[in-house]
Design a protein around this motif. Structure first.
Motif, PDB file in Angstrom:
ATOM      1  N   ALA A 199       2.812   4.518  12.981  1.00 43.13           N
ATOM      2  CA  ALA A 199       2.363   4.952  11.912  1.00 43.13           C
ATOM      3  C   ALA A 199       2.692   6.196  11.445  1.00 43.13           C
ATOM      4  O   ALA A 199       2.754   7.090  10.763  1.00 43.13           O
ATOM      5  CB  ALA A 199       1.809   6.257  12.978  1.00 43.13           C
ATOM      6  N   HIS A 201       3.555   5.395   8.232  1.00 45.02           N
ATOM      7  CA  HIS A 201       3.293   4.899   6.353  1.00 45.02           C
ATOM      8  C   HIS A 201       3.899   3.993   6.004  1.00 45.02           C
ATOM      9  O   HIS A 201       3.632   4.685   4.908  1.00 45.02           O
ATOM     10  CB  HIS A 201       2.003   6.648   6.137  1.00 45.02           C
ATOM     11  CG  HIS A 201       1.087   7.041   7.081  1.00 45.02           C
ATOM     12  ND1 HIS A 201       0.188   7.674   6.532  1.00 45.02           N
ATOM     13  CD2 HIS A 201       1.207   7.532   8.357  1.00 45.02           C
ATOM     14  CE1 HIS A 201      -0.489   8.036   6.941  1.00 45.02           C
ATOM     15  NE2 HIS A 201      -0.201   7.643   8.126  1.00 45.02           N
ATOM     16  N   TYR A 214      -5.606   4.091   7.180  1.00 43.40           N
ATOM     17  CA  TYR A 214      -4.867   4.723   8.757  1.00 43.40           C
ATOM     18  C   TYR A 214      -5.929   4.939  10.067  1.00 43.40           C
ATOM     19  O   TYR A 214      -7.130   5.352   9.537  1.00 43.40           O
ATOM     20  CB  TYR A 214      -4.305   5.585   9.378  1.00 43.40           C
ATOM     21  CG  TYR A 214      -2.928   4.724   8.944  1.00 43.40           C
ATOM     22  CD1 TYR A 214      -1.579   3.841   9.434  1.00 43.40           C
ATOM     23  CD2 TYR A 214      -2.442   4.820   7.439  1.00 43.40           C
ATOM     24  CE1 TYR A 214      -0.335   3.762   8.807  1.00 43.40           C
ATOM     25  CE2 TYR A 214      -1.071   4.353   7.308  1.00 43.40           C
ATOM     26  CZ  TYR A 214      -0.651   4.211   7.648  1.00 43.40           C
ATOM     27  OH  TYR A 214       0.954   2.966   6.664  1.00 43.40           O
ATOM     28  N   ALA A 220      -2.479   1.453  11.642  1.00 45.05           N
ATOM     29  CA  ALA A 220      -2.859   0.443  10.622  1.00 45.05           C
ATOM     30  C   ALA A 220      -3.714  -0.082  10.784  1.00 45.05           C
ATOM     31  O   ALA A 220      -3.946  -0.916  11.541  1.00 45.05           O
ATOM     32  CB  ALA A 220      -1.221   0.402  10.056  1.00 45.05           C
TER      33      ALA A 220
END
Length: 373
Positions: A199, A201, A214, A220
């Motif tokens: 996570a 990003h 998300y 994801a």
């Protein structure tokens, strides 16, 4: 199609004569000096080796080519395109660091390095492919296509998917942008190993299609309708959480790779060299290299990349496998022995690349082998 000429020299030298001198002599005899180079940009496509791998071509050999180009007034540069997978060559700064750490820089090679598909692997040109039967266009690194003359300088070796890696693989897969590599390897879209996703990003920041979001678990998610399959997110993930959802069968991969190579070499002067030495069982993209499976055989050069690869394959077939190698391990377990590249990587379809490349007019498998002393 007429029989092509492939020139060859071994690794034996007399006292006072170096292998670098033999390489220069080979290139001149094979027709390199007949190519018009004055004032032209010359791309020398090679593999700088993954960090930890020690089987790649030494930079001293590359300098021989760069000096030959400059002697004729050309402007040489070394090039390769960024990788699709996590490693040490995912973007240009990292790729250049890797090349430098492995010994490739202007001091050692005599020319600059330009990463073919730019900073993030997205600087590409979509090139129509002549006589293509699988694809219509190829996504090739822009700097590769901007060059006036193209030279392939390949380490000839085994490969876990394509059977062997020579000129065609160095050109086709190597010159594909990140999206081009994705297209050759897969007809599908990106998927997520949720258990590996951290996570962070990072992948969403790299996605140019807004295809990554998300969920409540912070993992994801890929919107397949928005995903273009460019592969930028795969290269950005440091945790191997993103992957090709559908890998093409090896025969389809081989045909796509041949067509990508056609897109690179068509309509401009080209020259090709294979170094059949340190014949590792896997690609130099690995962060390691297993023991060589065959003895060092020689240096081969030709104006025809298909004849060149075929001559190297035939030379490997005639060589005696080295003891305590992957090839001898595989043959010890097999009831009967086949072709060296079938035995080395049984799931590969090594011949399909050459068959398809010849069908689309990239060259011929018929050759005359000429030894250069």
């Amino acid at each position: 199609m007429e029989t092509a000429k492939v020139y060859y020299t071994d690794f034996r030298v007399d006292v006072g004569t170096s292998l670098l001198t033999k390489l220069k002599r080979l290139c001149v005899r094979a027709g390199f000096q007949d190519i018009e180079l004055d004032g032209r940009f010359v791309a020398i496509k090679m593999h700088f080796g993954e960090l930890g791998n020690m089987a790649f071509i030494r930079p001293q050999y590359v300098r021989v080519l760069a000096d030959l180009v400059k002697e004729k007034g050309g402007i040489p540069f070394l090039t390769d395109c960024n990788t699709l997978y996590p490693g040490s060559r995912r973007h240009a700064p990292e790729h250049l660091d890797c090349a430098n750490l492995n010994g490739f820089n202007p001091t050692t090679t005599g020319c600059q390095i330009i990463i073919g598909d730019g900073l993030k692997g997205t600087d590409e040109v979509e090139v129509p492919i002549k006589n293509a039967r699988v694809l219509k266009t190829a996504k090739i690194g822009r700097a590769v296509m901007d060059a006036d003359v193209f030279v392939s300088f390949a380490h000839f070796k085994g490969h876990e998917s394509t059977g062997f890696g020579g000129a065609v693989k160095n050109i086709g897969m190597g010159c594909g942008s990140r999206a081009g590599k994705m297209e050759q390897h897969s007809s599908g879209k990106v998927a997520v190993h949720e258990e590996l996703c951290k996570a962070c990003h990072r992948c969403a920041k790299e996605c140019g299609s807004n295809a990554i979001s998300y969920g409540e678990d912070r993992k994801a998610r890929i919107d397949e309708e928005l995903c273009k399959g460019c592969g930028r997110c795969i290269g950005s993930c440091s945790f191997n959480a993103l992957y090709n959802e559908q890998w093409d069968a090896n025969d389809i991969l081989d045909r796509k790779m041949a067509e990508y190579a056609q897109a690179v070499v068509q309509d401009r002067p080209c020259f090709h060299i294979n170094m059949v030495m340190d014949v590792s069982p896997w690609c130099d993209c690995h962060g390691e290299n297993d023991a060589p499976v065959l003895p060092n055989i020689g240096m081969f050069a030709s104006l025809d990349p298909i004849a060149l690869d075929q001559a190297c394959v035939d030379a490997c077939m005639k060589a005696t496998p080295l003891p305590d190698s992957q090839l001898t391990d595989h043959r010890a377990k097999a009831e009967k022995h086949g072709h060296v590249f079938d035995d080395l990587n049984p799931d590969s379809m090594w011949e399909e690349t050459l068959i398809h490349a010849e069908k689309i007019g990239m060259g011929t498998r018929q050759y005359e082998l000429i030894k250069v002393k």
